[in-house]
Design a protein around this motif. Sequence first.
Motif, PDB file in Angstrom:
ATOM      1  N   GLY A 176       0.800  -1.213   0.000  1.00 25.46           N
ATOM      2  CA  GLY A 176       0.000   0.000   0.000  1.00 25.46           C
ATOM      3  C   GLY A 176       0.831   1.260   0.000  1.00 25.46           C
ATOM      4  O   GLY A 176       0.561   2.199  -0.759  1.00 25.46           O
ATOM      5  N   LYS A 177       1.899   1.282   0.795  1.00 25.13           N
ATOM      6  CA  LYS A 177       2.653   2.532   0.935  1.00 25.13           C
ATOM      7  C   LYS A 177       3.490   2.857  -0.276  1.00 25.13           C
ATOM      8  O   LYS A 177       3.736   4.026  -0.554  1.00 25.13           O
ATOM      9  N   ILE A 178       3.978   1.850  -0.986  1.00 24.41           N
ATOM     10  CA  ILE A 178       4.766   2.197  -2.169  1.00 24.41           C
ATOM     11  C   ILE A 178       4.009   1.908  -3.468  1.00 24.41           C
ATOM     12  O   ILE A 178       4.584   2.004  -4.552  1.00 24.41           O
ATOM     13  N   LEU A 179       2.715   1.615  -3.328  1.00 26.50           N
ATOM     14  CA  LEU A 179       1.833   1.506  -4.492  1.00 26.50           C
ATOM     15  C   LEU A 179       2.288   0.475  -5.512  1.00 26.50           C
ATOM     16  O   LEU A 179       2.429   0.776  -6.703  1.00 26.50           O
ATOM     17  N   ILE A 180       2.541  -0.747  -5.057  1.00 24.46           N
ATOM     18  CA  ILE A 180       2.791  -1.835  -5.998  1.00 24.46           C
ATOM     19  C   ILE A 180       1.870  -2.994  -5.628  1.00 24.46           C
ATOM     20  O   ILE A 180       1.340  -3.060  -4.518  1.00 24.46           O
ATOM     21  N   ALA A 181       1.694  -3.926  -6.576  1.00 23.31           N
ATOM     22  CA  ALA A 181       0.818  -5.071  -6.344  1.00 23.31           C
ATOM     23  C   ALA A 181       1.419  -5.971  -5.271  1.00 23.31           C
ATOM     24  O   ALA A 181       2.643  -5.998  -5.081  1.00 23.31           O
ATOM     25  N   SER A 182       0.566  -6.700  -4.582  1.00 21.89           N
ATOM     26  CA  SER A 182       1.053  -7.554  -3.499  1.00 21.89           C
ATOM     27  C   SER A 182       2.033  -8.601  -4.035  1.00 21.89           C
ATOM     28  O   SER A 182       3.015  -8.930  -3.378  1.00 21.89           O
ATOM     29  N   SER A 183       1.774  -9.084  -5.250  1.00 24.84           N
ATOM     30  CA  SER A 183       2.687 -10.075  -5.818  1.00 24.84           C
ATOM     31  C   SER A 183       4.059  -9.459  -6.092  1.00 24.84           C
ATOM     32  O   SER A 183       5.084 -10.131  -5.966  1.00 24.84           O
ATOM     33  N   SER A 184       4.077  -8.184  -6.436  1.00 19.25           N
ATOM     34  CA  SER A 184       5.352  -7.507  -6.644  1.00 19.25           C
ATOM     35  C   SER A 184       6.100  -7.363  -5.321  1.00 19.25           C
ATOM     36  O   SER A 184       7.327  -7.469  -5.271  1.00 19.25           O
ATOM     37  N   THR A 185       5.348  -7.129  -4.267  1.00 22.72           N
ATOM     38  CA  THR A 185       5.980  -7.001  -2.957  1.00 22.72           C
ATOM     39  C   THR A 185       6.645  -8.313  -2.559  1.00 22.72           C
ATOM     40  O   THR A 185       7.781  -8.317  -2.063  1.00 22.72           O
ATOM     41  N   THR A 186       5.964  -9.415  -2.786  1.00 26.76           N
ATOM     42  CA  THR A 186       6.568 -10.724  -2.500  1.00 26.76           C
ATOM     43  C   THR A 186       7.898 -10.850  -3.234  1.00 26.76           C
ATOM     44  O   THR A 186       8.912 -11.269  -2.655  1.00 26.76           O
ATOM     45  N   TYR A 187       7.887 -10.450  -4.496  1.00 30.44           N
ATOM     46  CA  TYR A 187       9.098 -10.538  -5.318  1.00 30.44           C
ATOM     47  C   TYR A 187      10.236  -9.689  -4.744  1.00 30.44           C
ATOM     48  O   TYR A 187      11.369 -10.157  -4.572  1.00 30.44           O
ATOM     49  N   VAL A 188       9.931  -8.446  -4.424  1.00 32.64           N
ATOM     50  CA  VAL A 188      10.962  -7.540  -3.921  1.00 32.64           C
ATOM     51  C   VAL A 188      11.476  -8.002  -2.567  1.00 32.64           C
ATOM     52  O   VAL A 188      12.687  -7.988  -2.305  1.00 32.64           O
ATOM     53  N   VAL A 189      10.569  -8.431  -1.717  1.00 31.13           N
ATOM     54  CA  VAL A 189      10.981  -8.892  -0.390  1.00 31.13           C
ATOM     55  C   VAL A 189      11.863 -10.136  -0.519  1.00 31.13           C
ATOM     56  O   VAL A 189      12.870 -10.272   0.194  1.00 31.13           O
ATOM     57  N   ASP A 190      11.517 -11.019  -1.441  1.00 29.43           N
ATOM     58  CA  ASP A 190      12.370 -12.187  -1.692  1.00 29.43           C
ATOM     59  C   ASP A 190      13.791 -11.756  -2.041  1.00 29.43           C
ATOM     60  O   ASP A 190      14.764 -12.295  -1.517  1.00 29.43           O
ATOM     61  N   GLN A 191      13.872 -10.797  -2.938  1.00 28.06           N
ATOM     62  CA  GLN A 191      15.199 -10.358  -3.380  1.00 28.06           C
ATOM     63  C   GLN A 191      16.008  -9.723  -2.260  1.00 28.06           C
ATOM     64  O   GLN A 191      17.199 -10.003  -2.108  1.00 28.06           O
ATOM     65  N   LEU A 192      15.352  -8.868  -1.501  1.00 26.48           N
ATOM     66  CA  LEU A 192      16.069  -8.205  -0.409  1.00 26.48           C
ATOM     67  C   LEU A 192      16.479  -9.221   0.647  1.00 26.48           C
ATOM     68  O   LEU A 192      17.520  -9.068   1.300  1.00 26.48           O
ATOM     69  N   GLN A 193      15.653 -10.258   0.804  1.00 33.23           N
ATOM     70  CA  GLN A 193      15.999 -11.284   1.774  1.00 33.23           C
ATOM     71  C   GLN A 193      17.193 -12.107   1.281  1.00 33.23           C
ATOM     72  O   GLN A 193      18.078 -12.446   2.064  1.00 33.23           O
ATOM     73  N   LYS A 194      17.236 -12.381  -0.036  1.00 37.58           N
ATOM     74  CA  LYS A 194      18.391 -13.094  -0.592  1.00 37.58           C
ATOM     75  C   LYS A 194      19.678 -12.309  -0.373  1.00 37.58           C
ATOM     76  O   LYS A 194      20.740 -12.883  -0.154  1.00 37.58           O
ATOM     77  N   LYS A 195      19.548 -10.981  -0.436  1.00 31.18           N
ATOM     78  CA  LYS A 195      20.731 -10.138  -0.214  1.00 31.18           C
ATOM     79  C   LYS A 195      21.012  -9.930   1.262  1.00 31.18           C
ATOM     80  O   LYS A 195      21.915  -9.157   1.627  1.00 31.18           O
ATOM     81  N   ARG A 196      20.205 -10.541   2.100  1.00 35.20           N
ATOM     82  CA  ARG A 196      20.364 -10.450   3.554  1.00 35.20           C
ATOM     83  C   ARG A 196      20.218  -9.028   4.083  1.00 35.20           C
ATOM     84  O   ARG A 196      20.813  -8.672   5.103  1.00 35.20           O
ATOM     85  N   LEU A 197      19.422  -8.223   3.393  1.00 37.34           N
ATOM     86  CA  LEU A 197      19.204  -6.849   3.860  1.00 37.34           C
ATOM     87  C   LEU A 197      17.954  -6.764   4.742  1.00 37.34           C
ATOM     88  O   LEU A 197      17.829  -5.854   5.555  1.00 37.34           O
ATOM     89  N   ILE A 198      17.037  -7.698   4.555  1.00 36.56           N
ATOM     90  CA  ILE A 198      15.850  -7.767   5.412  1.00 36.56           C
ATOM     91  C   ILE A 198      15.571  -9.231   5.735  1.00 36.56           C
ATOM     92  O   ILE A 198      16.117 -10.133   5.091  1.00 36.56           O
ATOM     93  N   ILE A 199      14.719  -9.459   6.742  1.00 37.01           N
ATOM     94  CA  ILE A 199      14.227 -10.810   7.005  1.00 37.01           C
ATOM     95  C   ILE A 199      12.721 -10.751   7.217  1.00 37.01           C
ATOM     96  O   ILE A 199      12.163  -9.701   7.532  1.00 37.01           O
TER      97      ILE A 199
END
Lengths: 155, 155
Positions: free
Chosen positions: A67-90
């Motif tokens: 909601g806050k960055i105005l992208i689809a929920s499926s896109s959020t899953t994708y981005v969160v996956d990537q950031l998690q692979k880079k160990r920047l978030i969990i």
Amino acid sequence: MAKEGQQQPIDEREISLKLLIVLMRAAQSVRKGIEADIRHHGLNLTAFSVLELLYHKGDQPIQQISGKILIASSSTTYVVDQLQKKRLIIRKPCPGDRRVTFASLTDEGRSLMERIFPKHREAVHALLGGLPAEEKKTLIDMLKKLGLFAADQLG
Amino acid sequence: MAKEGQQQPIDEREISLKLLIVLMRAAQSVRKGIEADIRHHGLNLTAFSVLELLYHKGDQPIQQISGKILIASSSTTYVVDQLQKKRLIIRKPCPGDRRVTFASLTDEGRSLMERIFPKHREAVHALLGGLPAEEKKTLIDMLKKLGLFAADQLG
DNA sequence: CGATAATATCTCTATCTCGAAATAATTAGT
DNA sequence: ACTAATTATTTCGAGATAGAGATATTATCG
């Protein structure tokens, strides 16, 4: 008569069309400039926006991020996956509601933001150098009204 | 001292950051609204932008299209291919310079635009109803300055 | 004239984004 | 408590976009 009729209906619509084009162009030029800056740090704008949100607002449920960055929920899953692979978030499960998953900055993610955010702030300020501070304030107010109204129309 | 030093460097940068966010959000909300409208006609925003450009400015070299709607040349090839498959435009070789290819509306493309453009104009006007005409004019001027400056910074 | 640079378009690949549908968990209605 | 509706997240497939490099043509300059 109600609202004195339509004085210059065509003109008003032409102004709106003009505003649309100018808005799209300005936003796109600015976005490309910011993307070029952020790419130097190995991130794209969406990923950076997620990090920035967590950095400034703390842990967020994935749904809130959408909601806050105005992208689809499926896109959020994708981005969160990537950031998690880079160990920047969990991902952290929400104790009270097992449907919900929080995204949370790791130490590595936080220290990355501490390192690059000041540079980002400078880059943004430099890129937006076309207007003095006072006009920026006016622009902010008008864009807020415009954006909120448009967002309302979406549903 | 040069330029009387930095008076409120932090505040000014915070204003710029705020403007960035508000600009990105407003543009995104507006864009999504326009996309929703255009999708009813079986087009996406980029394809529509190309048609609109040709409709209002006449035949255009493909390279000019890239520049005017701010997409990569490879993306332009993609969009032009699609519009050509739909028989809305055709490619025309440039007689004077064999490197150049023009994109040109077909009769079908022109009649499509004649049919949907008025609806598009109404939809835009409705979506931008958050501001009175006078404020729109002010906004246009400021966004022009902002956008041109940012575009300059890109190269 | 001939080599080199510049320009226009296209190909190809990787990445990003969305929408629809699947899955899982919670809430509401009766 | 039981069924149905709602909410949160993920999976999957299609489409859109960029960037690097290929090709063809034209311009520049010795």
